[in-house]
Design a protein around this motif. Structure first.
Motif, mmCIF file in Angstrom:
data_model
loop_
_atom_site.group_PDB
_atom_site.id
_atom_site.type_symbol
_atom_site.label_atom_id
_atom_site.label_comp_id
_atom_site.label_asym_id
_atom_site.label_seq_id
_atom_site.Cartn_x
_atom_site.Cartn_y
_atom_site.Cartn_z
ATOM 1 N N LEU A 72 0.806 -1.216 0.000
ATOM 2 C CA LEU A 72 0.000 0.000 0.000
ATOM 3 C C LEU A 72 0.843 1.272 0.000
ATOM 4 N N GLY A 73 2.140 1.137 0.056
ATOM 5 C CA GLY A 73 2.989 2.327 0.039
ATOM 6 C C GLY A 73 3.084 3.017 1.384
ATOM 7 N N LEU A 74 2.764 2.314 2.462
ATOM 8 C CA LEU A 74 2.861 2.923 3.783
ATOM 9 C C LEU A 74 4.266 2.804 4.356
ATOM 10 N N ILE A 94 0.612 6.606 -8.138
ATOM 11 C CA ILE A 94 -0.415 6.396 -7.131
ATOM 12 C C ILE A 94 -1.682 5.850 -7.760
ATOM 13 N N LYS A 97 -3.491 2.746 -6.510
ATOM 14 C CA LYS A 97 -4.206 2.789 -5.232
ATOM 15 C C LYS A 97 -5.717 2.983 -5.408
ATOM 16 N N ARG A 98 -6.099 3.517 -6.583
ATOM 17 C CA ARG A 98 -7.534 3.674 -6.847
ATOM 18 C C ARG A 98 -8.250 2.330 -6.867
ATOM 19 N N PHE A 121 -15.383 12.568 2.613
ATOM 20 C CA PHE A 121 -13.990 13.013 2.445
ATOM 21 C C PHE A 121 -13.157 11.919 1.788
ATOM 22 N N ILE A 122 -13.254 10.707 2.356
ATOM 23 C CA ILE A 122 -12.472 9.597 1.803
ATOM 24 C C ILE A 122 -12.871 9.333 0.353
ATOM 25 N N GLU A 124 -14.042 11.400 -1.792
ATOM 26 C CA GLU A 124 -13.501 12.449 -2.659
ATOM 27 C C GLU A 124 -12.002 12.286 -2.891
ATOM 28 N N MET A 125 -11.326 11.667 -1.901
ATOM 29 C CA MET A 125 -9.901 11.401 -2.099
ATOM 30 C C MET A 125 -9.690 10.425 -3.266
ATOM 31 N N TYR A 126 -10.712 9.599 -3.535
ATOM 32 C CA TYR A 126 -10.633 8.692 -4.674
ATOM 33 C C TYR A 126 -11.177 9.342 -5.942
ATOM 34 N N SER A 169 -15.658 2.348 4.406
ATOM 35 C CA SER A 169 -14.722 3.308 3.806
ATOM 36 C C SER A 169 -13.718 2.618 2.887
ATOM 37 N N ARG B 29 -9.377 20.014 0.097
ATOM 38 C CA ARG B 29 -10.303 19.162 0.848
ATOM 39 C C ARG B 29 -9.640 18.650 2.127
ATOM 40 N N LEU B 119 -2.312 7.820 2.936
ATOM 41 C CA LEU B 119 -1.401 7.167 1.984
ATOM 42 C C LEU B 119 -1.974 5.950 1.263
ATOM 43 N N PRO B 120 -2.838 5.154 1.915
ATOM 44 C CA PRO B 120 -3.427 4.041 1.151
ATOM 45 C C PRO B 120 -4.365 4.526 0.056
ATOM 46 N N PRO B 122 -5.403 7.108 -3.205
ATOM 47 C CA PRO B 122 -4.604 7.622 -4.329
ATOM 48 C C PRO B 122 -4.322 9.122 -4.199
ATOM 49 N N VAL B 123 -3.572 9.499 -3.165
ATOM 50 C CA VAL B 123 -3.187 10.894 -2.982
ATOM 51 C C VAL B 123 -1.671 10.883 -2.961
#
Lengths: 279, 557
Positions: A72-74, A94, A97-98, A121-122, A124-126, A169, B29, B119-120, B122-123
């Motif tokens: 996951l890139g963490l 990235i 990750k979608r 919010f989450i 919208e991050m996608y 989520s 956001r 981070l998990p 897609p940002v």
């Protein structure tokens, strides 16, 4: 004697049948990782194919979560190659990750927000439309029987409610690959049944699921393929039937004991009881 | 979710962010969510108790900074050359902003939560990091404005619009520079030590800051009594190393039209260094820093050699001071908790320092203008000024109630599952531990200094003051609501307020001081007073601990 058996089982390969399923969704080559001097992963090699439910198991500290976090890139600083949907994650892209959904074992959430605020919010991050996320989130909350909590702050949630929120989520954006780390913790028996059903259906739709847990009966029942990791290495890889044939054990729990070289549970329990009685 | 004015302002610069490849809508956001959460930063237990006044703690702290800003504003009125004035003003501002950054924003800078949640998804990392930097800068700028707002106004009237524009612009630069320096500092600490050590260091800086604020206020009035020295000024190479000169130079350059090469060079530095620092921060520091942050939640479990000895001493002390096994256990537990509670230390240490310096502050006020040291000493030795120690007693006696607060208050459920008939051993053990760990050492130090100043003959008086102090402490304990140690969160105040406690402490200590003073004129009066106070204290000790579980106020659970 036990040690000998272990060595002969070092890697139980499910065989080449797996490789015929087309290109791997996740492919890991010689993955190694160490924190300081402590080596967590010592060369993991793994191809995961579409539609598999992978039971990813191993003792505490074996490197399960680290593998997932690397994908996951963490976590940075690993050696080897990790490809997700053909994209090498070291390239820093990235986009992959979608397609991923993730329920971490110890999850952090912004708990001063309400579920409505957090989930939109989450979403919208996608890159999803606010309205669409809102609608989907509301419906999913209702299906999990927590519709009335939609506008309550997450801090006021019980453990089970929070877990449901995390599951929602991770799925909002309809991902193709899912990483679930102890996703059932805190859920009541009815919700567990719903969630298991959801996982089976997702896999039937062609989604790939990484399922990591310490509850062996669940892993045994839902996984199409089981990967056992011990000391940073894969020590067994195959379907439950294949593993139980090779190990001549009846349950995944026993296979787990055997392959991790653990057979002292009775002894330890006896000693434990003896210490309790000390005056 | 609220749409913040800051964000609308930021929209005007969105092209800038696009230029550095930041996903602006996503970053906006994230910032919106962060700002919303800041507004709600109220402990969860408050949400179902009293009506919350959200965002109030931040506004309250802005007020404190405003007071400091008032003095900087006053400073601007002093008829000094602008260059010196700005050097002074920026010196104060930079110090305050740096201190605030470390004490209030370390949590934001060191937060790994964002990373885990975002981070998990897609940002990209650059967007997350920019959001984080902006988040800090927005707050830091708000605080900076409240510190320097008045100075800005004074400057505006005195020197015109150009002053205000330069000033505002430079404040932003200063904020960026401060963020850069702080993260470099943390990075250095994290390279050598683990996260726990860093948290300890931050804690000590916070404590120092509060002490500085508390004691500093006592001195600020005096600054203006100082005779203004005539300053002569020669440019020197080392001036270039002091950041305040960079920021002060543009004022000389643009307002006083003092266009020597020296000022031009310095002004350039004011622009170049913060910009370079920000670029460096974004490109080099953050990636490295984030890597180091992984260490933050780890602590190397090296066994402390001193710890074993300390435990032995503690056990010996516990055996001497406590009688039941339960009490001993709680004595030791309290000692351990007190050494590890960072938030408690943050409240406690400034008070203890204040208790330490208060009598001397007062003495210096009284003696003030005497000429020679020997004069002062002779005067002191023959006076009854040692009664100033009562000022320390007032503060020390009031601190004991603080042990009921804890950042780990949720752990207090354990008390209620224990099979104890009475809460008395718990309370006794805890109170004894507190007195031994903090009150006695501080008092001994004060006493030692006073003996050096006033001579050995005040020892009986110092003993009396100590007994009286313990008496007041017990009185406050008895009057206040009964709470178990480490049982509630800091924001929740039950029972008497801090003000109320201080008031009682002041009243009773004042009364004791008066009786003490009167009895010094009577032969053997002090001895008589000691016997009397000791008697009252012992009765109070027995009476105060006549407590059942029912009287204990329930904490958070």
């Amino acid at each position: 004697m036990i040690m000998n058996i272990n060595i002969s089982f070092m890697v139980i390969k499910a065989g080449d049948t797996m490789n015929t399923k087309g290109e791997a969704v996740v492919s890991i080559r010689d993955l190694a990782m160490s924190y300081g001097t402590h080596q967590v992963l010592r060369g993991i090699n793994l191809n995961v194919f579409q539609g598999e439910i992978i039971g990813y198991i191993g003792p505490n500290g074996a490197g399960k979560s680290t593998t997932v976090k690397i994908i996951l890139g963490l976590v940075d600083g690993f050696k080897g190659q990790v490809k997700v949907l053909g994209e090498d994650i070291a390239d820093g892209g990235i986009e992959y990750k979608r397609k991923i959904g993730y329920v971490p074992e110890t999850a952090e959430v912004y708990d001063t927000l309400t579920a409505y605020e957090y989930l939109t919010f989450i979403g919208e991050m996608y890159g999803m439309e606010f309205k669409l996320v809102d609608q989907k989130a509301q419906k999913l909350m209702a299906l999990f029987d927590i519709a009335d909590m939609y506008h309550a702050r997450i801090a006021s949630y019980s453990k089970g409610m929070k877990q449901k929120l995390l599951i929602i989520s991770s799925l909002l954006h309809n991902p193709d690959i899912l990483f679930f780390d102890e996703p059932l913790s805190g859920l009541d028996a009815n919700s567990v049944m719903v969630f298991k059903e959801i996982m089976t259906d997702l896999a039937a739709q062609g989604k790939t699921i990484f399922y990591s847990s310490h509850i062996m009966d669940v892993v045994e029942k839902i996984s199409s393929r089981i990967i056992l990791i011990n000391n940073g290495q894969i020590v067994a890889d195959g379907s439950f039937d294949q593993l139980s044939q090779k190990c001549r054990e009846g349950s995944l729990e026993e296979i787990f004991n055997q392959l991790t070289g653990f057979n002292r549970h009775k002894e330890i329990a006896d000693e434990f009881i003896a210490v309790l009685g000390e005056a | 979710m609220k749409d913040f004015t800051v964000l609308k302002l930021l929209d005007k610069f969105s092209f800038l962010f696009k230029k550095i490849e930041v996903d602006y809508p996503v970053m906006r956001r994230i910032l919106q969510v962060q700002l919303t959460m800041d507004e709600r930063r109220v402990p969860t237990i408050l949400t179902n108790q009293k009506k919350t006044q959200s965002g109030n703690s931040f506004k309250a702290s802005l007020f404190t900074y405003g007071i400091l800003g008032f003095f900087i504003g006053l400073l601007m009125l002093v008829p000094f050359p602008l260059y010196y004035l700005m050097n002074l003003a920026f010196g104060l501002i930079i110090f305050m902003v740096m201190a605030t950054m470390i004490s209030d924003f370390s949590t934001v800078l060191l937060d790994v939560k964002d990373k885990n949640i975002l981070l998990p998804r897609p940002v990209d990392a650059r967007t997350i990091n920019t959001a984080k930097l902006l988040h800090i800068v927005i707050y830091l700028f708000t605080i900076t404005m409240s510190i320097s707002g008045l100075a800005l106004l004074v400057g505006l009237f005195k020197y015109g619009v150009a002053f205000a524009l330069i000033f505002m612009f430079e404040l932003v630069l200063i904020c960026c520079l401060v963020v850069f320096f702080t993260s470099i500092l943390y990075m250095a600490i994290l390279s050598f030590f683990d996260g726990e050590k860093l948290k300890d260091m931050i804690n000590y800086i916070q404590i120092l800051l509060s002490i500085f604020m508390l004691v500093g206020y006592q001195f600020i009035g005096r600054i203006f009594n100082l005779k203004l020295l005539t300053v002569t000024f020669h440019p020197a190479w080392w001036h270039f190393l002091i950041p305040t000169t960079w920021f002060a130079a543009p004022f000389s350059l643009f307002i006083e039209h003092n266009s020597s090469q020296y000022f031009i060079a310095l002004s350039l530095l004011a622009l170049v260094v913060p910009t370079a620092a920000t670029v460096l921060y974004m490109t080099l520091v953050i990636p490295y820093f984030e890597g180091k942050l992984q260490k933050l939640n780890s602590s190397s479990m090296r066994a402390n050699r001193g710890a074993a000895v300390r435990v032995k001493i503690q056990r010996a002390a516990a055996n001497m001071l406590c009688f039941s096994r339960m009490e001993k256990a709680f004595y030791q537990f309290t000692q351990n908790m007190l050494s590890n509670e960072r938030k408690l230390k943050l409240q406690l240490y400034p008070q203890l320092t204040f208790a330490l310096v208060m009598p001397f502050l007062m003495l210096s006020g009284i003696i003030g203008n005497r000429v020679s040291w020997s004069d002062i000493l002779v005067n002191l030795a023959n006076s009854k000024l040692y009664l100033a120690v009562y000022l320390s007693a007032v503060i020390l006696a009031s601190t004991a109630t603080m042990i009921s607060s804890s950042e780990n208050y949720r752990g207090a459920w354990i008390y209620r599952v224990l099979p104890t008939e009475s809460p008395v051993p718990l309370l006794k053990g805890a109170l004894k531990a507190f007195i031994v760990k903090y009150i006695i050492p501080i008092y001994l130090l004060i006493a030692l200094i006073f003996v050096l100043l006033c001579g050995l003959k005040i020892i009986p008086d110092l003993i009396l003051i100590f007994i009286n102090m313990i008496m007041v402490l017990l009185l406050i304990f008895k009057l206040n609501r009964k709470e178990l140690p480490f049982d509630r969160d800091f924001q929740v105040t039950q029972g008497m307020s801090r003000m109320g406690i201080m008031l009682i402490s002041m009243l009773v200590c004042g009364l004791c001081a008066l009786v003490h003073l009167l009895l010094t004129y009577v032969p053997f009066g002090v001895i008589l007073n000691i016997v009397l106070s000791l008697g009252i204290t012992m009765v109070l000790w027995c009476k105060s601990f006549n407590i059942t579980w029912k009287e204990i106020v329930k904490g958070a659970i």
